[in-house]
Design a protein around this motif. Structure first.
Motif, PDB file in Angstrom:
ATOM      1  N   SER A 157       0.821  -1.213   0.000  1.00 48.42           N
ATOM      2  CA  SER A 157       0.000   0.000   0.000  1.00 48.42           C
ATOM      3  C   SER A 157       0.858   1.268   0.000  1.00 48.42           C
ATOM      4  O   SER A 157       0.426   2.312  -0.488  1.00 48.42           O
ATOM      5  CB  SER A 157      -0.943   0.009   1.209  1.00 48.42           C
ATOM      6  N   LYS A 158       2.060   1.167   0.536  1.00 54.16           N
ATOM      7  CA  LYS A 158       2.948   2.329   0.608  1.00 54.16           C
ATOM      8  C   LYS A 158       3.989   2.330  -0.508  1.00 54.16           C
ATOM      9  O   LYS A 158       4.887   3.180  -0.534  1.00 54.16           O
ATOM     10  CB  LYS A 158       3.635   2.374   1.980  1.00 54.16           C
ATOM     11  N   GLY A 159       3.875   1.360  -1.428  1.00 52.07           N
ATOM     12  CA  GLY A 159       4.811   1.288  -2.549  1.00 52.07           C
ATOM     13  C   GLY A 159       6.211   0.895  -2.133  1.00 52.07           C
ATOM     14  O   GLY A 159       7.188   1.232  -2.821  1.00 52.07           O
ATOM     15  N   LEU A 160       6.337   0.156  -1.016  1.00 54.63           N
ATOM     16  CA  LEU A 160       7.653  -0.220  -0.490  1.00 54.63           C
ATOM     17  C   LEU A 160       7.985  -1.693  -0.701  1.00 54.63           C
ATOM     18  O   LEU A 160       9.117  -2.103  -0.444  1.00 54.63           O
ATOM     19  CB  LEU A 160       7.720   0.089   1.016  1.00 54.63           C
ATOM     20  N   PHE A 161       7.017  -2.481  -1.153  1.00 53.82           N
ATOM     21  CA  PHE A 161       7.269  -3.912  -1.304  1.00 53.82           C
ATOM     22  C   PHE A 161       8.298  -4.147  -2.411  1.00 53.82           C
ATOM     23  O   PHE A 161       8.119  -3.698  -3.539  1.00 53.82           O
ATOM     24  CB  PHE A 161       5.977  -4.657  -1.649  1.00 53.82           C
ATOM     25  N   VAL A 162       9.379  -4.844  -2.067  1.00 49.86           N
ATOM     26  CA  VAL A 162      10.429  -5.147  -3.044  1.00 49.86           C
ATOM     27  C   VAL A 162      10.082  -6.453  -3.740  1.00 49.86           C
ATOM     28  O   VAL A 162      10.124  -7.527  -3.138  1.00 49.86           O
ATOM     29  CB  VAL A 162      11.812  -5.261  -2.365  1.00 49.86           C
ATOM     30  N   LYS A 163       9.741  -6.363  -5.021  1.00 49.61           N
ATOM     31  CA  LYS A 163       9.342  -7.554  -5.770  1.00 49.61           C
ATOM     32  C   LYS A 163      10.537  -8.110  -6.550  1.00 49.61           C
ATOM     33  O   LYS A 163      11.384  -7.363  -7.020  1.00 49.61           O
ATOM     34  CB  LYS A 163       8.229  -7.202  -6.761  1.00 49.61           C
ATOM     35  N   PRO A 164      10.595  -9.437  -6.686  1.00 47.06           N
ATOM     36  CA  PRO A 164      11.603 -10.026  -7.568  1.00 47.06           C
ATOM     37  C   PRO A 164      11.397  -9.521  -8.996  1.00 47.06           C
ATOM     38  O   PRO A 164      10.288  -9.085  -9.346  1.00 47.06           O
ATOM     39  CB  PRO A 164      11.337 -11.532  -7.470  1.00 47.06           C
ATOM     40  N   PRO A 165      12.421  -9.563  -9.842  1.00 48.06           N
ATOM     41  CA  PRO A 165      12.279  -9.041 -11.202  1.00 48.06           C
ATOM     42  C   PRO A 165      11.287  -9.851 -12.033  1.00 48.06           C
ATOM     43  O   PRO A 165      11.118 -11.050 -11.824  1.00 48.06           O
ATOM     44  CB  PRO A 165      13.703  -9.156 -11.764  1.00 48.06           C
ATOM     45  N   TYR A 166      10.617  -9.168 -12.945  1.00 49.17           N
ATOM     46  CA  TYR A 166       9.772  -9.855 -13.918  1.00 49.17           C
ATOM     47  C   TYR A 166      10.663 -10.418 -15.016  1.00 49.17           C
ATOM     48  O   TYR A 166      11.646  -9.790 -15.424  1.00 49.17           O
ATOM     49  CB  TYR A 166       8.759  -8.876 -14.516  1.00 49.17           C
ATOM     50  N   VAL A 167      10.326 -11.626 -15.493  1.00 48.95           N
ATOM     51  CA  VAL A 167      11.145 -12.264 -16.527  1.00 48.95           C
ATOM     52  C   VAL A 167      10.239 -12.892 -17.585  1.00 48.95           C
ATOM     53  O   VAL A 167       9.064 -13.178 -17.327  1.00 48.95           O
ATOM     54  CB  VAL A 167      12.055 -13.356 -15.931  1.00 48.95           C
ATOM     55  N   SER A 168      10.801 -13.098 -18.753  1.00 51.66           N
ATOM     56  CA  SER A 168      10.110 -13.826 -19.820  1.00 51.66           C
ATOM     57  C   SER A 168      10.593 -15.270 -19.798  1.00 51.66           C
ATOM     58  O   SER A 168      11.795 -15.531 -19.672  1.00 51.66           O
ATOM     59  CB  SER A 168      10.416 -13.204 -21.187  1.00 51.66           C
ATOM     60  N   THR A 169       9.677 -16.226 -19.888  1.00 48.39           N
ATOM     61  CA  THR A 169      10.046 -17.643 -19.880  1.00 48.39           C
ATOM     62  C   THR A 169       9.358 -18.358 -21.037  1.00 48.39           C
ATOM     63  O   THR A 169       8.332 -17.902 -21.554  1.00 48.39           O
ATOM     64  CB  THR A 169       9.623 -18.328 -18.568  1.00 48.39           C
ATOM     65  N   SER A 170       9.930 -19.497 -21.436  1.00 44.24           N
ATOM     66  CA  SER A 170       9.346 -20.308 -22.499  1.00 44.24           C
ATOM     67  C   SER A 170       8.181 -21.115 -21.948  1.00 44.24           C
ATOM     68  O   SER A 170       8.203 -21.572 -20.807  1.00 44.24           O
ATOM     69  CB  SER A 170      10.407 -21.248 -23.074  1.00 44.24           C
ATOM     70  N   ASN A 171       7.145 -21.300 -22.765  1.00 47.92           N
ATOM     71  CA  ASN A 171       5.990 -22.100 -22.360  1.00 47.92           C
ATOM     72  C   ASN A 171       6.139 -23.565 -22.750  1.00 47.92           C
ATOM     73  O   ASN A 171       5.232 -24.371 -22.511  1.00 47.92           O
ATOM     74  CB  ASN A 171       4.708 -21.541 -22.973  1.00 47.92           C
ATOM     75  N   GLU A 172       7.270 -23.912 -23.358  1.00 47.84           N
ATOM     76  CA  GLU A 172       7.489 -25.292 -23.773  1.00 47.84           C
ATOM     77  C   GLU A 172       8.047 -26.123 -22.617  1.00 47.84           C
ATOM     78  O   GLU A 172       8.874 -25.657 -21.838  1.00 47.84           O
ATOM     79  CB  GLU A 172       8.468 -25.342 -24.950  1.00 47.84           C
ATOM     80  N   ILE A 173       7.576 -27.352 -22.510  1.00 50.35           N
ATOM     81  CA  ILE A 173       8.094 -28.280 -21.511  1.00 50.35           C
ATOM     82  C   ILE A 173       9.413 -28.850 -22.020  1.00 50.35           C
ATOM     83  O   ILE A 173       9.516 -29.287 -23.166  1.00 50.35           O
ATOM     84  CB  ILE A 173       7.093 -29.416 -21.234  1.00 50.35           C
ATOM     85  N   ASP A 174      10.416 -28.844 -21.177  1.00 48.35           N
ATOM     86  CA  ASP A 174      11.737 -29.310 -21.600  1.00 48.35           C
ATOM     87  C   ASP A 174      12.418 -30.021 -20.442  1.00 48.35           C
ATOM     88  O   ASP A 174      12.081 -29.813 -19.275  1.00 48.35           O
ATOM     89  CB  ASP A 174      12.591 -28.118 -22.062  1.00 48.35           C
ATOM     90  N   PHE A 175      13.391 -30.865 -20.756  1.00 49.49           N
ATOM     91  CA  PHE A 175      14.161 -31.582 -19.752  1.00 49.49           C
ATOM     92  C   PHE A 175      15.643 -31.325 -19.979  1.00 49.49           C
ATOM     93  O   PHE A 175      16.094 -31.171 -21.123  1.00 49.49           O
ATOM     94  CB  PHE A 175      13.875 -33.091 -19.799  1.00 49.49           C
ATOM     95  N   ILE A 176      16.401 -31.262 -18.903  1.00 50.11           N
ATOM     96  CA  ILE A 176      17.838 -31.021 -18.994  1.00 50.11           C
ATOM     97  C   ILE A 176      18.500 -32.270 -19.574  1.00 50.11           C
ATOM     98  O   ILE A 176      18.336 -33.370 -19.044  1.00 50.11           O
ATOM     99  CB  ILE A 176      18.434 -30.704 -17.603  1.00 50.11           C
ATOM    100  N   ASP A 177      19.233 -32.102 -20.673  1.00 42.87           N
ATOM    101  CA  ASP A 177      19.864 -33.256 -21.315  1.00 42.87           C
ATOM    102  C   ASP A 177      21.369 -33.072 -21.518  1.00 42.87           C
ATOM    103  O   ASP A 177      22.030 -33.909 -22.130  1.00 42.87           O
ATOM    104  CB  ASP A 177      19.196 -33.557 -22.662  1.00 42.87           C
ATOM    105  N   LYS A 178      21.902 -31.974 -20.983  1.00 38.92           N
ATOM    106  CA  LYS A 178      23.339 -31.735 -21.132  1.00 38.92           C
ATOM    107  C   LYS A 178      23.938 -31.301 -19.801  1.00 38.92           C
ATOM    108  O   LYS A 178      23.355 -30.488 -19.075  1.00 38.92           O
ATOM    109  CB  LYS A 178      23.596 -30.647 -22.175  1.00 38.92           C
ATOM    110  N   LYS A 179      25.113 -31.842 -19.493  1.00 38.01           N
ATOM    111  CA  LYS A 179      25.793 -31.463 -18.262  1.00 38.01           C
ATOM    112  C   LYS A 179      26.216 -30.003 -18.282  1.00 38.01           C
ATOM    113  O   LYS A 179      26.472 -29.412 -17.232  1.00 38.01           O
ATOM    114  CB  LYS A 179      27.015 -32.349 -18.037  1.00 38.01           C
ATOM    115  N   SER A 180      26.279 -29.416 -19.463  1.00 40.61           N
ATOM    116  CA  SER A 180      26.670 -28.010 -19.574  1.00 40.61           C
ATOM    117  C   SER A 180      25.670 -27.089 -18.882  1.00 40.61           C
ATOM    118  O   SER A 180      25.980 -25.934 -18.594  1.00 40.61           O
ATOM    119  CB  SER A 180      26.797 -27.609 -21.045  1.00 40.61           C
ATOM    120  N   TYR A 181      24.451 -27.618 -18.594  1.00 42.25           N
ATOM    121  CA  TYR A 181      23.441 -26.829 -17.875  1.00 42.25           C
ATOM    122  C   TYR A 181      23.967 -26.400 -16.511  1.00 42.25           C
ATOM    123  O   TYR A 181      23.611 -25.348 -15.999  1.00 42.25           O
ATOM    124  CB  TYR A 181      22.168 -27.650 -17.709  1.00 42.25           C
TER     125      TYR A 181
END
Length: 335
Positions: free
Chosen positions: A145-169
């Protein structure tokens, strides 16, 4: 006979109830001082609510210990706080402080509930979780209400389901060609920035009012450590072109009159370090990038050394109350 045994408190239950007595007596002192130095009526209201919660939790904790014929810890009393001392922090700081302490309470009581067996203890812990949740929500609503709440950053993410398949991750430890941060890593980084910011401001104020030179120096050192950790976490976000959200309007006045005893200040610092180390351990386990988890391990080691130095200072001055412990059977056998 079996029923009598089942009604006794277990080691885990003694631990959490004993700690609850100490921590709530501590919170009462903090909140009494804050309430004596607050202007905003909305913030005053949530501080009064927090004080009421701490007083009730203390009474219930003492009642549980007495019922089990356990000693009540000394904790903290009116001798450890001076509500008439000049203001040291801004009203906005009180909100960030309450938000952080409510988060700690939810974590501590939540873990404790999972180890409790006695119905009365579980009822107490369940109620404590409920009131801590309410306190967090009330504080968050006022921050918004006082404009003091610190929110985490907004980000863009992919809507595709994916699985980690490389150790480079997992990446490397030298920040070379690392993948972008994922949302879980961002969540922990932002939370640790906010917690360290509260700690930095708190210790900066305490470093200028503590009576002992060694306590002042210890608090100043802690403030500088928190500042350095904030920079480390912020660089992880800015390295991916993400903003590093920071609380603002966290003012420290020029007062040099301490509202708290040095014993109280050292306990306060110790509690913050314990929370920080716990947060880092959780964040490290959840972070899949090797450079991030390595940073948490390095920062944890620095915090642990700082904590050890603080404990030694508290022991030297006989400020550290000993938790309940079992008899020394080996020592008794030699007598």
């Amino acid at each position: 006979m079996q029923g009598d045994l089942n009604s006794r408190l277990t080691a885990s239950e003694i631990s959490v109830i004993w700690s609850s007595c100490v921590n709530n007596s501590f919170s009462i002192c903090v909140l009494q001082y804050f309430l004596a130095n607050v202007d905003d009526e909305d913030i005053k209201s949530v501080l009064e609510c927090a004080l009421d919660v701490s007083q009730k939790n203390l009474e219930m904790s003492e009642e549980i210990l007495k019922k089990d014929d356990r000693r009540i810890p000394v904790g903290f009393t009116n001798e450890d706080v001076s509500p008439t001392a000049p203001r040291l922090y801004s009203d906005a700081f009180y909100l960030y402080y309450l938000k952080n302490m409510a988060k700690i309470s939810l974590s501590v009581y939540g873990v404790a509930l999972a180890t409790a067996a006695q119905p009365g203890v579980r009822d107490f812990l369940s109620q404590a979780i409920q009131t801590s949740t309410q306190l967090y929500n009330n504080t968050a609503n006022i921050l918004l209400s006082k404009g003091l709440f610190v929110k985490p950053p907004y980000v863009s993410t992919s809507n595709e389901i994916d699985f980690i398949d490389k150790k480079s991750y997992l990446g490397g430890v030298l920040n070379l060609n690392n993948r972008p941060l994922n949302v879980i890593e961002i969540t922990h980084i932002e939370a640790n920035i906010e917690a360290n910011t509260v700690g930095e401001i708190l210790l900066a104020g305490l470093s200028q009012v503590a009576k002992s030179k060694k306590v002042r120096e210890y608090c100043y050192r802690g403030s500088e450590i928190a500042k350095k950790h904030i920079q480390v976490f912020a660089s992880l976000l800015t390295g991916d072109n993400l903003p590093a959200p920071m609380p603002w309007d966290l003012e420290v006045t020029d007062s040099t009159i301490s509202p708290f005893s040095d014993k109280f200040i050292m306990f306060h610092t110790s509690m913050l370090i314990q929370s920080s180390i716990s947060n880092y351990a959780t964040a490290s386990a959840a972070s899949l990038r090797n450079d991030i988890s390595t940073s948490y391990v390095r920062l944890t080691a620095e915090s642990a050394q700082y904590a050890k130095d603080g404990i030694n200072l508290m022991i030297k001055n006989e400020w550290m109350e000993q938790p309940p412990q079992i008899p020394n059977h080996k020592g008794l056998a030699k007598e």
